[in-house]
Write a protein that holds these residues in place. Structure first.
Motif, mmCIF file in Angstrom:
data_model
loop_
_atom_site.group_PDB
_atom_site.id
_atom_site.type_symbol
_atom_site.label_atom_id
_atom_site.label_comp_id
_atom_site.label_asym_id
_atom_site.label_seq_id
_atom_site.Cartn_x
_atom_site.Cartn_y
_atom_site.Cartn_z
ATOM 1 N N CYS A 81 59.249 -1.197 32.547
ATOM 2 C CA CYS A 81 60.470 -0.625 32.725
ATOM 3 C C CYS A 81 60.801 0.693 32.012
ATOM 4 O O CYS A 81 61.531 1.535 32.322
ATOM 5 N N VAL A 82 60.206 0.854 30.807
ATOM 6 C CA VAL A 82 60.145 2.077 29.990
ATOM 7 C C VAL A 82 59.876 3.112 30.883
ATOM 8 O O VAL A 82 60.398 4.323 31.068
ATOM 9 N N ASP A 83 58.514 2.886 31.372
ATOM 10 C CA ASP A 83 57.991 4.301 32.382
ATOM 11 C C ASP A 83 58.856 4.422 33.705
ATOM 12 O O ASP A 83 58.907 5.386 33.825
ATOM 13 N N ASP B 94 55.223 0.603 41.586
ATOM 14 C CA ASP B 94 54.913 -1.023 41.220
ATOM 15 C C ASP B 94 55.395 -1.173 39.844
ATOM 16 O O ASP B 94 55.159 -0.425 38.815
ATOM 17 N N TYR B 95 55.964 -2.554 39.529
ATOM 18 C CA TYR B 95 56.168 -2.793 38.164
ATOM 19 C C TYR B 95 54.939 -3.208 37.332
ATOM 20 O O TYR B 95 54.204 -4.078 37.853
ATOM 21 N N SER B 96 54.690 -2.906 36.305
ATOM 22 C CA SER B 96 53.538 -3.445 35.625
ATOM 23 C C SER B 96 54.084 -4.038 34.266
ATOM 24 O O SER B 96 54.773 -3.311 33.650
ATOM 25 N N PHE B 97 53.578 -5.039 33.520
ATOM 26 C CA PHE B 97 53.948 -5.494 32.472
ATOM 27 C C PHE B 97 53.148 -4.871 31.292
ATOM 28 O O PHE B 97 52.022 -5.409 31.114
ATOM 29 N N TYR B 98 53.796 -4.256 30.395
ATOM 30 C CA TYR B 98 53.173 -3.812 28.899
ATOM 31 C C TYR B 98 54.244 -3.401 28.377
ATOM 32 O O TYR B 98 55.355 -3.207 28.836
ATOM 33 N N TYR B 99 53.989 -3.065 26.873
ATOM 34 C CA TYR B 99 55.078 -2.903 26.017
ATOM 35 C C TYR B 99 55.111 -1.536 25.814
ATOM 36 O O TYR B 99 54.038 -0.793 25.689
ATOM 37 N N ARG B 100 56.411 -0.806 25.590
ATOM 38 C CA ARG B 100 56.511 0.723 25.196
ATOM 39 C C ARG B 100 55.909 1.524 26.278
ATOM 40 O O ARG B 100 55.998 1.114 27.438
ATOM 41 N N THR B 101 55.930 2.834 25.868
ATOM 42 C CA THR B 101 55.361 3.918 26.887
ATOM 43 C C THR B 101 54.298 3.948 26.967
ATOM 44 O O THR B 101 53.289 4.041 25.822
ATOM 45 N N ARG B 102 53.475 4.158 28.217
ATOM 46 C CA ARG B 102 52.006 4.354 28.542
ATOM 47 C C ARG B 102 52.133 5.754 29.036
ATOM 48 O O ARG B 102 51.150 6.786 28.744
#
Length: 402
Positions: free
Chosen positions: A320-322, A298-306
């Protein structure tokens, strides 16, 4: 007094209907599995895992087909003393594979079998992991352990004193190792060169020798060298043929199949999934990998890598990054070069965002876009942002912003 036979006939007819309806309502119940059948399933499961380095979907025993979760549960029952196991639905957990190499005593593996049996009986779900006196064991390795013990008991009529278990899973899902191919070709060329040199030397010695015995000995040695030369040339043709395989990665692209900080290509869960999704060609494999990430994460919105690749696979969610990390890791462990692209994109909402996705290198097609963040996207095509007005910022081997 005279009575009409009609009611009697109707009554008999109704009884017949009731009996017929009653027989239709009875469900067929399978007989329980005996211990011999369960142990035979253990033989087949352990052999399948060792050969294919993955779990079988199901196993045939006699005239029955059993799935892997039930086989594992049935083995835990039989190994802990049951003679019969009733057929029932047992659910598999999500895989969380750990690479282990350990020697287990009888007390330790019986502890694992007992806990596996008890936890599964209580919930109808096989446990994801089991804690025991020697540490922890995950479902994948537990299935292999139980089936391996079952095989031993089936073949020897008793339980082993100990069991050595090493996770049956390779370090990657490569079809071919390009570095090994290159080394093999160079080695073969060197051997061929030396063989030709020896053959020429023997030819000269035969030409100038006047001793018949010496000539015969040299001719015998020459025949052996000619056979070796033929064999080496055959091997060279084979390995040179692999260089035109779609799975062969040119040396200039091999940096794109390496692990990086957030892209662990040796994570056993990533390797296992990549092997499960592997197709006959690099393109079909890339398509399978892309479709799985797009449809299961699923797509989740947050910035950079988690989470990185490993965490995204476990959580089944990521930005998108992960998602790009996971896509790159699955491709690289499959032997398909993959990289990151960062771009400032205008999305179908009209908003502009910095966006990251993966590109996969496929022989004959070049670098192919793999943006898994929207269900509309397909391998090689993007529909959730405008490709014509978006600006490429950078193309990266590694994306490590966090």
């Amino acid at each position: 007094m005279y009575k009409s036979p009609v009611p009697v006939c109707l009554s008999a007819f109704m009884i017949l209907i009731l009996l017929t309806e009653g027989s239709c309502a009875i469900e067929e119940v399978e007989d329980p599995l005996n211990s011999s059948d369960v142990l035979e399933a253990g033989v087949r499961v352990s052999s399948f895992i060792e050969k294919n380095q993955r779990l079988p979907e199901n196993v045939s025993v006699g005239n029955r087909t059993l799935d892997t979760p039930f086989c594992a549960y049935a083995l835990s029952r039989v190994l802990t003393g049951s003679n019969l196991v009733e057929t029932q639905t047992i659910n598999a957990p999500r895989l969380d594979i750990r690479r282990i190499s350990v020697k287990l005593t009888k007390k330790q593996y019986m502890e694992i079998a007992s806990k596996f049996r008890n936890l599964t009986s209580r919930t109808q779900y096989c446990p994801e992991t089991i804690s025991f006196s020697g540490g922890r064991i995950d479902f994948y390795n537990a299935v292999y352990l139980l089936s391996k013990i079952g095989r031993y008991r089936k073949l020897h009529g008793k339980l082993p004193d100990y069991v050595q278990i090493s996770t049956p899973l390779p370090l990657n899902a490569y079809r071919i190792d390009s570095n090994t191919i290159d080394r093999r070709i160079n080695n073969l060329k060197s051997q061929i060169k030396k063989t030709i040199k020896l053959m020429n030397l023997i030819h000269r010695r035969i030409r100038y020798s006047g001793n018949k015995k010496t000539i015969m000995r040299l001719q015998s040695k020459l025949k052996s060298l000619e056979k070796k030369y033929t064999y080496l040339n055959g091997q060279l043709r084979y390995y040179e043929g692999l260089r035109v395989s779609p799975w062969y990665v040119p040396s200039s692209l091999r940096r794109y199949i390496r692990s990086t900080a957030y892209c662990n290509i040796t994570d056993p869960n990533i390797v296992y999934l990549a092997r499960e999704l592997s197709g006959n060609t690099t393109h079909s494999t890339a398509l399978n990998l892309f479709s799985w990430v797009r449809d299961n994460v699923d797509y989740s919105f947050y910035y950079r890598t988690r989470y990185g690749a490993s965490g995204t696979l476990r959580r089944r969610t990521g930005n998108c990054v992960d998602q790009a990390h996971l896509m790159v890791a699955l491709a690289r462990t499959s032997g398909i070069p993959a990289r990151y692209v960062r771009r400032y994109c205008r999305f179908i909402s009209g908003n502009w965002y910095s966006h990251v996705w993966a590109q996969l290198w496929i022989r004959g097609r070049g670098w192919v876009t793999a943006d898994t963040t929207h269900t509309m996207n397909t391998l090689g095509h993007v529909y959730n942002w405008n490709t014509s007005v978006s600006e490429v910022r950078e193309v990266l081997l590694e994306y490590d912003l966090h």
